[in-house]
Design a protein around this motif. Sequence first.
Motif, short mmCIF file in Angstrom:
data_model
loop_
_atom_site.label_atom_id
_atom_site.label_comp_id
_atom_site.label_asym_id
_atom_site.label_seq_id
_atom_site.Cartn_x
_atom_site.Cartn_y
_atom_site.Cartn_z
N GLU A 131 7.64 3.12 -4.62
CA GLU A 131 8.82 3.16 -3.75
C GLU A 131 8.67 4.27 -2.72
N ARG A 134 6.48 3.02 0.04
CA ARG A 134 7.21 2.09 0.89
C ARG A 134 8.14 2.86 1.85
N SER A 138 8.00 2.86 5.95
CA SER A 138 9.14 2.39 6.75
C SER A 138 9.63 3.44 7.75
#
Length: 190
Positions: A131, A134, A138
């Motif tokens: 996570e 990610r 982003s």
Amino acid sequence: MSDGKIIIISAPSGCGKSTIINEIMSRGNVDLKFSVSATNRAPREGETDGVHYHFLSDDDFRRAIAENAFVEYEEVYPGRFYGTLRSEVENRCAQGQTVVLDIDVKGGVRVKKMFGNKAKSIFIMPPSVDELRRRLESRATDSAEAIAQRVGKAEEELSYAPLYDECVVNDRLEPAVDRTEQIISQFIGQ
């Protein structure tokens, strides 16, 4: 005027520590004063010297190290330094303020040892390393190589969590902000 207290908030890059601090401060439920860290990196778009960081040249940062001007500093990446100026912390505490330090995990451990019960250390955890990767992707502020470097560093930094007074998992922002604010409120007696 009573001496202030110190709140240390640390996390691997991309775990949301700055977002959590900003949210708590914008709510206004606890009276916190932000300690502005120093760095020798260039400002990012929208960052202001003395507000987001004290942006120092390489020479000025190294001079401040030699003059013992930091309560903590770290070469976070090769040639990239971050630190907390002793004057920032001592002046605010002398005015009875509660100072928030947004610092790397090693620095957080050192500052906690230095100030003992006058400080509360809080470690913000990602729900998982995947996570975290990610989230960094982003953000789109770093190259793939820089993201890989940050994720690798995060894996090492997670081993410091047990050295902190409290750990908060930032799986969902609102509950993480609520829990962090509760820890701070209890510590400063608000």
